[in-house]
Design an enzyme around this catalytic site. Structure first.
Site, PDB file in Angstrom:
ATOM      1  N   GLU A 143      25.381  35.178  53.793  1.00 28.06           N
ATOM      2  CA  GLU A 143      25.359  35.562  52.377  1.00 28.06           C
ATOM      3  C   GLU A 143      26.786  35.685  51.868  1.00 28.06           C
ATOM      4  OE1 GLU A 143      23.670  39.476  52.129  1.00 28.06           O
ATOM      5  OE2 GLU A 143      22.167  38.951  53.628  1.00 28.06           O
ATOM      6  N   LYS A 145      29.939  37.554  50.442  1.00 27.22           N
ATOM      7  CA  LYS A 145      30.412  38.936  50.465  1.00 27.22           C
ATOM      8  C   LYS A 145      30.876  39.240  49.045  1.00 27.22           C
ATOM      9  CE  LYS A 145      33.220  42.151  53.133  1.00 27.22           C
ATOM     10  NZ  LYS A 145      33.584  42.939  51.993  1.00 27.22           N
ATOM     11  N   ASP A 147      32.278  40.898  45.839  1.00 26.40           N
ATOM     12  CA  ASP A 147      33.380  41.813  45.573  1.00 26.40           C
ATOM     13  C   ASP A 147      33.043  42.669  44.359  1.00 26.40           C
ATOM     14  OD1 ASP A 147      35.769  43.053  45.829  1.00 26.40           O
ATOM     15  OD2 ASP A 147      36.945  41.446  44.910  1.00 26.40           O
ATOM     16  N   TYR A 258      21.332  43.514  48.697  1.00 31.35           N
ATOM     17  CA  TYR A 258      21.316  42.794  49.964  1.00 31.35           C
ATOM     18  C   TYR A 258      20.816  43.606  51.143  1.00 31.35           C
ATOM     19  CZ  TYR A 258      25.738  45.237  50.017  1.00 31.35           C
ATOM     20  OH  TYR A 258      26.693  46.200  49.903  1.00 31.35           O
ATOM     21  N   LYS A 346      36.300  36.079  56.026  1.00 38.01           N
ATOM     22  CA  LYS A 346      37.056  36.315  54.797  1.00 38.01           C
ATOM     23  C   LYS A 346      37.731  35.041  54.294  1.00 38.01           C
ATOM     24  CE  LYS A 346      38.016  39.989  53.271  1.00 38.01           C
ATOM     25  NZ  LYS A 346      38.053  41.453  53.248  1.00 38.01           N
ATOM     26  N   CYS A 440      55.691  36.660  13.255  1.00 38.22           N
ATOM     27  CA  CYS A 440      54.690  35.774  13.851  1.00 38.22           C
ATOM     28  C   CYS A 440      55.387  34.544  14.426  1.00 38.22           C
ATOM     29  CB  CYS A 440      53.671  35.353  12.799  1.00 38.22           C
ATOM     30  SG  CYS A 440      52.602  34.035  13.386  1.00 38.22           S
ATOM     31  N   CYS A 443      54.332  31.350  12.058  1.00 44.30           N
ATOM     32  CA  CYS A 443      54.679  31.184  10.645  1.00 44.30           C
ATOM     33  C   CYS A 443      55.899  31.991  10.234  1.00 44.30           C
ATOM     34  CB  CYS A 443      53.483  31.533   9.767  1.00 44.30           C
ATOM     35  SG  CYS A 443      53.105  33.296   9.803  1.00 44.30           S
ATOM     36  N   CYS A 458      49.439  39.084  12.902  1.00 46.66           N
ATOM     37  CA  CYS A 458      50.146  38.339  11.868  1.00 46.66           C
ATOM     38  C   CYS A 458      49.283  38.501  10.629  1.00 46.66           C
ATOM     39  CB  CYS A 458      50.252  36.863  12.244  1.00 46.66           C
ATOM     40  SG  CYS A 458      50.585  35.821  10.812  1.00 46.66           S
ATOM     41  N   CYS A 463      48.816  31.539   7.741  1.00 48.38           N
ATOM     42  CA  CYS A 463      49.464  31.178   9.007  1.00 48.38           C
ATOM     43  C   CYS A 463      48.721  29.993   9.637  1.00 48.38           C
ATOM     44  CB  CYS A 463      49.432  32.383   9.944  1.00 48.38           C
ATOM     45  SG  CYS A 463      49.955  32.009  11.618  1.00 48.38           S
TER      46      CYS A 463
END
Ligand code: IVH
Length: 702
Positions: A143, A145, A147, A258, A346, A440, A443, A458, A463
């Site tokens: 299966e 693993k 995280d 699981y 892993k 910005c 522009c 902005c 713009c």
């Protein structure tokens, strides 16, 4: 007998702005008692929720689901004694707590020993096989693993009663109200008829946030000028540990299970049977688990996922190989805290360091400025990364990220890579601290940081970058849906000065488009045809397309349904807007403010002149006018007050069409006494079923 009342309970109730009960009472049919109806609804809602959140295979539309849900909610509001803790309406019912209680886990949550190479896996197997020869014939389950965040879920008599985080592995924190908000967590184990859930049932799994949900959430937050989340795992962890379950509910947490820790009386001899039973009982389980007789095949399967890990919608840090026979696995015992019966293979971590050459800034549709890292290109897990997100300017300051730094970069799941922080040991003194731009970058106009927001904006509506993002949004899938009008074209037409606001796309011509690169042949003609088709999009889409801060597709549909025209929306006061469900005072103010701006007024005038000015919810191609425009009705049985002809006239006067037989194209079946096979067929097809009273309500022009 139960008659689906679908949209009559959902959208249309809102649409006509009153909370009248529309329950369909069909003469000659008895109405179920409230308790019976509530139990029935609860069961149906649970089944549909499971199909949607766990199996990803819904059989009814979202609107139909909402209708069932609202009916149950209304029933429970009317009869509070009918509320049960496992009702799906109670997902966010819990009150905020002061602190979390501690729960001792029924069995300690252990760790797994790791293997970083295939040889280490083989060595593990030889070790355990030497201890117990039976292992050689036992087979394996492999299966991912996952995280995420380990959670332990307790059920009594089929109902979810308690849930806890991992804590130190022995004692966790009780976060039951928070876990209730997780949509894919069964609040009650469904009785499928095959096996009855045992009296006590304790399950282990990982809480995760799916990549697509994470990215969508961050995109929404960024657009609203709010802080984005750094990665799915920490977000899930933070959300589950909120004292107020409403905050947890606001995050798209999912679950993957699981292991079964306690299954009183139910024999689960193998890991494979465990996964199958979990699925049978409605728990979400990874689809990537496989069973193997041979270790080499199991190893090959693990390796195959190293390359494809991004195709999963959640982050994994390896694969777990488990001895399938659980009794044998238990007999093998432990080395320290690691059970001998399983090993984690892993994958290499997808973190690397590279040089931060510069910091760039993106300008979003609402003018939000978002910083990103311009990196010395580097390979992480088979992908060359050149840019990474830096979230917001506060993040750069908090982490003290400087231009010229060596930075630690992470690629998790398929989410956009992000900079974790600088490698301080690598500093030479030549790095330059970074300051958010005052102007910005596109522009050159001034930048503002509204109070209480992390984002800088902005504020120049003209713009070019903002305009490009705006056009992309306007022509996008969920809005005006102009086929073939992608980002590249948006950029081209803006940069060439052909489009100065969204309305200008309707004055694009062959001649104009042919001045652009790559527009030879039929391309211009096709694009113009798509633009033409978009002229008649319904009001809700146009409202969403305007890109008003906080007005997404759902709210746009409500505004359109309740106000009925662009003129009404444009002139709606704050009070008018607040009266609409889902509109709070802040959103009302934002909407009114948007319409008051001269630039937006100009845009609306241009749209009106261009004929892009839908008044009611009209389907493409349908005749305009009337609340039933574009909708098809079938009448069956004897109606209480209308004759057939009167009913037909009532519908047709309101723009609807009446046909003789029920099909998928039928919008409503109007039922009277002694309804026959048309009713059965409509139910099978999921057609909305209404009675005469509901028809009158829906067609009420007032
Ligand atoms: S089985 C006896 N299966 O990884 C321990 N664990 O490092 C058996 N994990 O604490 C664990 N995905 O939180 C198992 N498919 C999976 C898993 C998984 C993630 C976590 C779990 C465990 C940790 C061990």
């Amino acid at each position: 007998m139960f008659v689906k009342t679908a949209s009559v309970y959902g959208r249309s109730r809102q649409q006509f702005g009153h909370a009248a009960d529309y329950s369909v009472i069909i003469p000659g049919m008895s109405t179920p008692a409230p308790a019976e109806r509530a139990a029935r609804l609860r069961q149906e809602i649970q089944q549909h929720s499971h199909r949607y959140h766990v199996l990803s295979a819904p059989v009814i539309s979202d609107a139909e689901y909402d209708a069932l849900y609202k009916e149950l909610q209304a029933l429970e509001a009317q009869y509070p004694e009918l509320v049960t803790p496992d009702s799906l309406t109670q997902r966010v019912g819990g009150a905020a707590s002061e602190k979390f209680e501690k729960v001792r886990h029924p069995a300690p949550i252990l760790s797994l020993s790791n293997a970083f190479s295939t040889d280490e896996v083989r060595a593990w197997f030889e070790r355990v096989a030497r201890l117990d020869d039976r292992v050689r014939g036992a087979g394996f389950v492999v299966e991912p693993k996952i995280d995420g965040l380990t959670v332990v879920l307790h059920y009594e008599n089929g109902a979810f009663v308690r849930g806890a985080t991992r804590g130190d592995g022995e004692v966790g924190e009780e976060v039951t109200p928070n876990l209730r908000t997780v949509r894919s967590l069964p609040l009650r184990i469904p009785v499928t008829g095959k096996r009855k859930p045992p009296k006590r049932w304790v399950v282990r799994g990982e809480a995760v946030i799916f990549t697509k949900d994470f990215e969508a959430m961050n995109a929404r937050l960024a657009e609203a000028g709010e802080r984005t989340f750094v990665n799915p795992r920490n977000t899930a962890s933070g959300a589950l540990r909120q004292l107020d379950p409403k905050l947890t509910a606001a995050r798209p947490i999912s679950l993957l299970c699981y292991a079964v820790v306690d299954a009183e009386g139910l024999a689960l001899d193998t890991q494979w049977a465990t996964l199958e039973t979990l699925r049978e009982f409605g728990f979400p389980v990874t689809s990537a688990a496989r069973r193997f007789a041979d270790l080499e095949a199991a190893i090959a399967y693990c390796e195959s996922w190293n390359d494809k890990r991004d195709s999963l919608d959640y982050e994994i840090d390896g694969m777990v190989i488990k001895i399938d026979d659980l009794r044998l696995a238990a007999d093998l015992g432990f080395v320290g805290k690691d059970p001998r019966g399983a090993i984690a293979f892993k994958f290499p971590a997808r973190e690397v360091t590279t040089a931060l050459n510069d910091i760039g800034v993106n300008v979003g549709r609402t003018g939000v400025l978002t910083p990103f890292a311009i990196l010395e290109p580097v390979e992480v897990g088979g992908v060359t990364v050149r840019q990474a997100t830096l979230h917001n300017f506060d993040y750069i300051a908090e982490k003290d990220i400087r231009i010229g730094d060596r930075v630690l970069l992470k690629r998790a799941g398929d989410v956009i890579p992000y900079v974790i922080g600088p490698v301080l040991e690598a500093r030479t003194g030549d790095e330059r601290p970074y300051k958010p731009p005052q102007k910005c970058p596109t522009c050159g106009e001034a930048v503002e940081q509204p109070e209480g927001e992390v984002a800088y904006y902005c504020i120049n509506a003209a713009c070019p970058d903002q305009l490009i993002r705006n056009i992309e949004h306007f022509v996008g899938r969920g809005t005006m849906d102009v086929e073939g009008f992608g980002s590249k074209i948006a950029e081209q037409v803006v940069k060439a000065g052909l489009v100065k606001d969204a309305a200008d796309i309707f004055s694009l011509t062959d001649k104009k488009l042919l001045t652009l690169e790559g527009f030879a042949g039929k391309k211009a003609e096709n694009l113009l045809a798509s633009i033409e088709a978009a002229r008649s999009r319904p009001l809700a889409r146009l409202v969403a397309a305007l890109g008003i801060h906080g007005v997404g597709e759902v709210l746009a549909a409500d505004l359109a349904a309740q106000l009925g025209s662009m003129d009404a929306l444009q002139h709606a006061s704050d009070e008018d807007l607040v009266a609409i469900e889902g509109v709070g005072p802040n959103t009302a103010a934002t909407i009114a403010d948007w319409f008051a701006r001269p630039g937006n007024k100009r845009l609306l005038n241009k749209l009106k002149k261009a004929g892009v000015w839908p008044t009611v919810e009209v389907r493409p191609g349908a005749a305009a006018g009337g609340p039933f425009a574009g909708q098809t009705f079938v009448i069956t049985g004897t109606l209480p007050d209308f004759s057939r002809e009167q009913a037909r006239a009532f519908i047709e006067e309101r723009g609807g069409k009446v046909t003789d037989s029920v099909s998928k194209k039928t919008d409503y079946l109007v039922v009277g006494e002694a309804a026959g096979s048309k009713l059965t067929k409509a139910q099978a097809l999921g057609v909305k079923i209404i009675d005469e009273a509901a028809l009158r309500e829906l067609g009420n022009i007032d």
